[in-house]
Design a protein around this motif. Sequence first.
Motif, PDB file in Angstrom:
ATOM      1  N   GLY A  90      11.377  -2.676   2.178  1.00 10.80           N
ATOM      2  CA  GLY A  90      11.255  -2.048   3.489  1.00 10.80           C
ATOM      3  C   GLY A  90      12.575  -1.742   4.159  1.00 10.80           C
ATOM      4  O   GLY A  90      12.592  -1.350   5.334  1.00 10.80           O
ATOM      5  N   ASP A  93      13.695   3.994   3.465  1.00  8.39           N
ATOM      6  CA  ASP A  93      12.531   4.876   3.516  1.00  8.39           C
ATOM      7  C   ASP A  93      12.578   5.953   2.438  1.00  8.39           C
ATOM      8  O   ASP A  93      11.537   6.372   1.941  1.00  8.39           O
ATOM      9  CB  ASP A  93      12.446   5.555   4.890  1.00  8.39           C
ATOM     10  CG  ASP A  93      12.264   4.562   6.023  1.00  8.39           C
ATOM     11  OD1 ASP A  93      11.420   3.660   5.889  1.00  8.39           O
ATOM     12  OD2 ASP A  93      12.975   4.677   7.038  1.00  8.39           O
ATOM     13  N   ASN A 119       9.300   6.724   0.515  1.00 10.54           N
ATOM     14  CA  ASN A 119       8.273   5.726   0.778  1.00 10.54           C
ATOM     15  C   ASN A 119       7.179   6.385   1.607  1.00 10.54           C
ATOM     16  O   ASN A 119       7.360   6.662   2.784  1.00 10.54           O
ATOM     17  CB  ASN A 119       8.884   4.540   1.531  1.00 10.54           C
ATOM     18  CG  ASN A 119       7.874   3.441   1.789  1.00 10.54           C
ATOM     19  OD1 ASN A 119       6.690   3.599   1.533  1.00 10.54           O
ATOM     20  ND2 ASN A 119       8.344   2.323   2.302  1.00 10.54           N
ATOM     21  N   GLN A 331       1.574  -4.306   9.830  1.00 12.85           N
ATOM     22  CA  GLN A 331       2.403  -4.279   8.626  1.00 12.85           C
ATOM     23  C   GLN A 331       1.664  -4.886   7.447  1.00 12.85           C
ATOM     24  O   GLN A 331       1.710  -4.361   6.330  1.00 12.85           O
ATOM     25  CB  GLN A 331       3.708  -5.027   8.887  1.00 12.85           C
ATOM     26  CG  GLN A 331       4.660  -4.327   9.836  1.00 12.85           C
ATOM     27  CD  GLN A 331       5.886  -5.167  10.154  1.00 12.85           C
ATOM     28  OE1 GLN A 331       5.926  -6.372   9.876  1.00 12.85           O
ATOM     29  NE2 GLN A 331       6.890  -4.544  10.744  1.00 12.85           N
ATOM     30  N   MET A 335       0.687  -2.774   4.131  1.00 14.97           N
ATOM     31  CA  MET A 335       1.331  -3.185   2.885  1.00 14.97           C
ATOM     32  C   MET A 335       0.310  -3.614   1.843  1.00 14.97           C
ATOM     33  O   MET A 335       0.469  -3.338   0.649  1.00 14.97           O
ATOM     34  CB  MET A 335       2.323  -4.305   3.173  1.00 14.97           C
ATOM     35  CG  MET A 335       3.549  -3.863   3.964  1.00 14.97           C
ATOM     36  SD  MET A 335       4.653  -5.214   4.432  1.00 14.97           S
ATOM     37  CE  MET A 335       5.342  -5.652   2.833  1.00 14.97           C
TER      38      MET A 335
END
Length: 372
Positions: A90, A93, A119, A331, A335
């Motif tokens: 993370g 990007d 990403n 998040q 994820m």
Amino acid sequence: MIKYLMEKEFKQLLRNAFLPRLIFIFPCMIMILMPWAANMEIHNIYLNIIDNDHSTLSQRLVDKIAASTYFRLTDLPDSYAVGLQAVEAGTADIILEIPRGFEKDWTNGSSPQVLIAANAVNGTKGGLGSSYLVQIIRDYAAQLRAEQPAVLPSASGGVPSIQVSSQNLFNPYLNYKLFMIPALMVMLLTLLCGFLPALNIVSEKEVGTIEQINVTPVPKFTFILAKLLPYWIIGFLVLTICFGLAWLLYGILPVGRFGVIYVFAILFVLAISGMGLVISNYSTTMQQAMFVMWFCMLILILMSGLFTPISSMPEWGQLITYFNPLKYFMQVMRMVYLKGSGFADLFSQLLALLAFVLFFNSWAILSYKKNT
């Protein structure tokens, strides 16, 4: 004892002609309508550039991209594998890989090819970031052609340019529903398990029934637990319904495990319900509680990364998000759904949610005043 208190709560809930319908109609409307309406703007895209050529032309390209206001050049890794690890973690990007022979190919009139890997967990961010980067590369190619007209005739007889090949990691088709739907599930849990039980407690204050509970030998922890458990059960039932709707309507299933989501959902529900209890403990009327909760809900949603990426916020705004439990659970959902992350990848989110659970629930129990 808790069995009869929970029975009372379910009877009060079902006695309301409107609320049970709203609880089940609301998630359906959210899942059907909201994914089509959400939109975002993109700034401060974290970029890693892998320069395999280390030539003058490749360095100029790196400098030109770094000077852009859209990107933040965070690292210059030695290989694509290292850059991909940054995307997984993370901290990046987008990855831009400049091949060996970049300057040589351009000088010989060929069209060198660069790779952009974005990403795409946030499909909008990945797509727009790639578009920004492609435009900068095209401008750079036009600048080189203007500086070196001698290389205009290429080996194929055309005008040399820099060819770009793109990869969208984790969301290859840039389906923004994959990004929005998990976050909308977080919103539903926040409303059902955080604010509805808190409003229920305040309503008992207004009608005076809470005074009858206060003079009974029921411990305050048992009373609070009985207030929360029905809404927790409903919240997890609705979350399960949302999983089914996401699959039936959009064909979306998590890459990771449902078990990971449920474990984090338990922590999030404990944290957000504790926050709702704190608000209810300091509120004396429904109007007061609803005003405070609406204010909190608005801030929590806007500062959670639901619509605007947190990296696009100003630095002071990013600091505020550290104290937002919605941010961490969003998040987690994204994820798990897109990357297939497990507990090892979500350790920081786990610690943050545990801290919120301890803080808000301790505050709620200590601030609840029970007359005996």
